[in-house]
Motif scaffolding. Structure first.
Motif, PDB file in Angstrom:
ATOM      1  N   TYR A 175       3.964  -7.927  -1.178  1.00 58.58           N
ATOM      2  CA  TYR A 175       2.867  -7.256  -1.887  1.00 58.58           C
ATOM      3  C   TYR A 175       1.711  -8.236  -2.048  1.00 58.58           C
ATOM      4  O   TYR A 175       1.910  -9.462  -2.052  1.00 58.58           O
ATOM      5  CB  TYR A 175       3.331  -6.798  -3.279  1.00 58.58           C
ATOM      6  CG  TYR A 175       4.457  -5.805  -3.257  1.00 58.58           C
ATOM      7  CD1 TYR A 175       4.195  -4.430  -3.281  1.00 58.58           C
ATOM      8  CD2 TYR A 175       5.788  -6.222  -3.211  1.00 58.58           C
ATOM      9  CE1 TYR A 175       5.228  -3.508  -3.266  1.00 58.58           C
ATOM     10  CE2 TYR A 175       6.829  -5.311  -3.186  1.00 58.58           C
ATOM     11  CZ  TYR A 175       6.537  -3.953  -3.217  1.00 58.58           C
ATOM     12  OH  TYR A 175       7.570  -3.049  -3.193  1.00 58.58           O
ATOM     13  N   ASP A 176       0.500  -7.700  -2.220  1.00 58.97           N
ATOM     14  CA  ASP A 176      -0.635  -8.571  -2.516  1.00 58.97           C
ATOM     15  C   ASP A 176      -0.747  -8.784  -4.020  1.00 58.97           C
ATOM     16  O   ASP A 176       0.087  -8.285  -4.796  1.00 58.97           O
ATOM     17  CB  ASP A 176      -1.934  -8.000  -1.924  1.00 58.97           C
ATOM     18  CG  ASP A 176      -2.327  -6.645  -2.516  1.00 58.97           C
ATOM     19  OD1 ASP A 176      -1.800  -6.286  -3.597  1.00 58.97           O
ATOM     20  OD2 ASP A 176      -3.165  -5.961  -1.904  1.00 58.97           O
ATOM     21  N   ASN A 180      -0.165  -4.150  -4.195  1.00 58.79           N
ATOM     22  CA  ASN A 180      -0.126  -3.228  -3.057  1.00 58.79           C
ATOM     23  C   ASN A 180       0.796  -3.768  -1.967  1.00 58.79           C
ATOM     24  O   ASN A 180       0.754  -4.960  -1.644  1.00 58.79           O
ATOM     25  CB  ASN A 180      -1.533  -3.058  -2.467  1.00 58.79           C
ATOM     26  CG  ASN A 180      -2.502  -2.487  -3.475  1.00 58.79           C
ATOM     27  OD1 ASN A 180      -2.246  -1.460  -4.085  1.00 58.79           O
ATOM     28  ND2 ASN A 180      -3.624  -3.172  -3.667  1.00 58.79           N
ATOM     29  N   ILE A 182       1.919  -4.861   1.429  1.00 62.88           N
ATOM     30  CA  ILE A 182       1.229  -5.282   2.651  1.00 62.88           C
ATOM     31  C   ILE A 182       2.218  -5.456   3.815  1.00 62.88           C
ATOM     32  O   ILE A 182       1.804  -5.630   4.955  1.00 62.88           O
ATOM     33  CB  ILE A 182       0.433  -6.582   2.432  1.00 62.88           C
ATOM     34  CG1 ILE A 182       1.334  -7.695   1.892  1.00 62.88           C
ATOM     35  CG2 ILE A 182      -0.740  -6.339   1.495  1.00 62.88           C
ATOM     36  CD1 ILE A 182       0.655  -9.045   1.806  1.00 62.88           C
ATOM     37  N   ASN A 249       6.646   2.722   1.662  1.00 64.43           N
ATOM     38  CA  ASN A 249       5.933   3.785   0.952  1.00 64.43           C
ATOM     39  C   ASN A 249       5.102   4.600   1.949  1.00 64.43           C
ATOM     40  O   ASN A 249       5.084   4.305   3.137  1.00 64.43           O
ATOM     41  CB  ASN A 249       5.073   3.240  -0.196  1.00 64.43           C
ATOM     42  CG  ASN A 249       3.954   2.325   0.269  1.00 64.43           C
ATOM     43  OD1 ASN A 249       3.398   2.478   1.364  1.00 64.43           O
ATOM     44  ND2 ASN A 249       3.601   1.347  -0.565  1.00 64.43           N
ATOM     45  N   MET A 251       1.869   4.874   2.050  1.00 66.15           N
ATOM     46  CA  MET A 251       0.520   4.370   2.266  1.00 66.15           C
ATOM     47  C   MET A 251       0.425   3.367   3.413  1.00 66.15           C
ATOM     48  O   MET A 251      -0.593   3.276   4.094  1.00 66.15           O
ATOM     49  CB  MET A 251       0.003   3.709   0.981  1.00 66.15           C
ATOM     50  CG  MET A 251       0.004   4.639  -0.234  1.00 66.15           C
ATOM     51  SD  MET A 251      -0.989   6.135   0.040  1.00 66.15           S
ATOM     52  CE  MET A 251      -2.615   5.423   0.172  1.00 66.15           C
ATOM     53  N   ILE A 252       1.482   2.619   3.640  1.00 63.46           N
ATOM     54  CA  ILE A 252       1.443   1.572   4.651  1.00 63.46           C
ATOM     55  C   ILE A 252       1.692   2.166   6.036  1.00 63.46           C
ATOM     56  O   ILE A 252       2.245   3.256   6.177  1.00 63.46           O
ATOM     57  CB  ILE A 252       2.487   0.473   4.324  1.00 63.46           C
ATOM     58  CG1 ILE A 252       2.174  -0.820   5.080  1.00 63.46           C
ATOM     59  CG2 ILE A 252       3.899   0.954   4.596  1.00 63.46           C
ATOM     60  CD1 ILE A 252       2.947  -2.027   4.579  1.00 63.46           C
TER      61      ILE A 252
END
Length: 428
Positions: A175-176, A180, A182, A249, A251-252
């Motif tokens: 995650y960043d 989020n 990544i 997820n 979104m990625i």
């Protein structure tokens, strides 16, 4: 009178020669359809050599995106307006065979199949006690893993159990600073075509418990091939990975693209992805392994065959071209350039796969690993689509986390949809 007769005779002879030579120049045409444009170089090579060896025959190659191809054969084969040769996946071909739309494989071609196809793939050519098509390519579900990411995480190699798969995926997810994702620990098939989703779900969720999506229960009678509990285990696996362990997820990026871009550490796909990675991520350090074990270790294996429709007006020429395409020369091009694997039993994979050595690890199946074949019925494709749609709804339902009753309802819906489709076809 004699001179006149001679002139008339000469005129008739010349006229006859003109028309006979015109007939000789007229070529018979074989129309070939495929939903795999990446195989165009394979068939172009076969076409060029075939036409040289058979100057009276012309081969017309036509390639379409896979979804468009499936729509075309669904529309044309029943109206007897399709091609002379069609490259069709087994689970799609079942309804056409049942409808009497595909030609039974001639005895001389069956002999060719038995002599050249690896025995493990022979069941793909048998439909009951008859042969249909020529199985030229096989594919199964495999696990792709990024060696660099595994090394950085201190992991010894690909997971061999589902407990390891979950543990490894958690360690590999990144995650960043804003939280989020990544990089996903594993890229799951959670969107897209319902049929393709069901294929991946079958391999990742049902086969680890030695479960099939259909089972035969009598002559031309079928039922759901998994129990309520097995469906619940599979749904829970995905829900926990998504919402409890948060290793993937919506979104990625997903699938082959995500793996090529370094945005996932693992994902499940077929052998042909190696061809994609060779072109799109030539410096990626990755491996390929068989799927992990739960109660059982296994994978599904499917084949793509060349079929001749019954409506073809050039069946003899069409079958001749089908056999021609299975020569080692063209099968080697297919494996080397695309990653699609051949059913031939005599190929030297050590030589062919020098540029994609990752595939050498999965050319053979380990001892004890179970091979799951499609139960091909007229309803198979629709069952996959309807159940896949249910599964896609479940994946998007966050309320299923730690919710056995909610998961149970989706499992019941999977079973219900399967039985509805089977009943509509008179197969239940």
């Amino acid at each position: 009178m004699l001179k006149r007769f001679s002139k008339m005779t000469l005129l008739v002879l010349i006229t006859g020669l003109f028309f006979s030579s015109g007939s000789a120049l007229a070529k018979r045409t074989i129309i070939f359809w495929s939903g795999y444009p990446e195989l165009k170089p394979v068939y172009e090579a076969a076409k060029a050599d075939f036409e040289k060896a058979n100057p009276g025959i012309e081969v017309k190659l036509e390639f379409f995106p896979l979804r468009g191809f499936v729509e075309k054969v669904n529309l044309t084969l029943p109206t007897r307006t399709g091609p002379d040769v069609a490259e069709i996946n087994g689970h799609i071909a079942g309804k056409f065979i049942d409808g009497g739309l595909l030609d039974e494989t001639p005895k001389e071609v069956v002999k060719h199949i038995k002599e050249n196809v690896k025995p493990v793939y022979l069941p793909a050519a048998l439909w009951g006690n008859k042969y249909y098509g020529y199985p030229i390519c096989y594919f199964s579900e495999l696990l792709y893993w990024n060696k660099t990411m595994f090394k950085e995480a201190g992991l010894p190699g690909p997971p061999t159990t589902y407990d390891e798969l979950i543990s490894y995926a958690r360690k590999l997810t990144k995650y960043d600073a804003a939280g989020n994702m990544i990089r996903s620990g594993i890229s799951l098939r959670i969107s897209g075509s319902p049929n393709g989703t069901m294929e991946k779900f079958w391999a990742m969720g049902l086969i680890p418990n030695d479960a099939h999506y259909l089972k035969k229960v009598g002559k031309n009678k079928y039922d759901v091939g998994y129990t309520q509990e097995e469906a619940e285990w599979a749904i829970k696996l995905y829900i926990d990975l998504l919402y409890k362990h948060k290793v993937d997820n919506f979104m990625i990026k997903h699938d082959s693209e995500a793996f090529a871009l370094g945005q996932t550490a693992m994902f499940e796909r077929e052998e042909s992805v190696a061809g994609y990675l060779k072109k799109n991520a030539p410096n990626l350090d990755y491996g390929i392994a068989h799927l992990p074990k739960n109660k059982s270790q296994g994978t599904w294996v499917k084949t793509r065959s060349l079929f001749v429709p019954k409506a073809s007006k050039n069946k003899r020429d069409a079958w001749k071209f089908v056999e021609f395409c299975f020569q080692p020369k063209y099968q080697e091009i297919m494996v080397k350039d695309t990653g699609w694997m051949s059913t031939r039993k005599d190929l030297n994979y050590q030589e062919i796969l020098k540029d994609t050595p990752q595939l050498l690890a999965v050319v053979d199946y380990p001892e004890g690993m179970k091979i799951h074949w499609d139960l091909i019925t007229p309803a198979t494709d629709e069952v996959n689509g309807k159940v896949g749609a249910v599964i896609l709804k479940a994946f998007a339902d966050k309320s299923l986390l730690d919710n056995p009753k909610g998961i149970s309802k989706y499992a019941e819906e999977m079973i219900s949809e399967t039985r509805k489709v089977l009943k509509n076809y008179g197969l239940l």
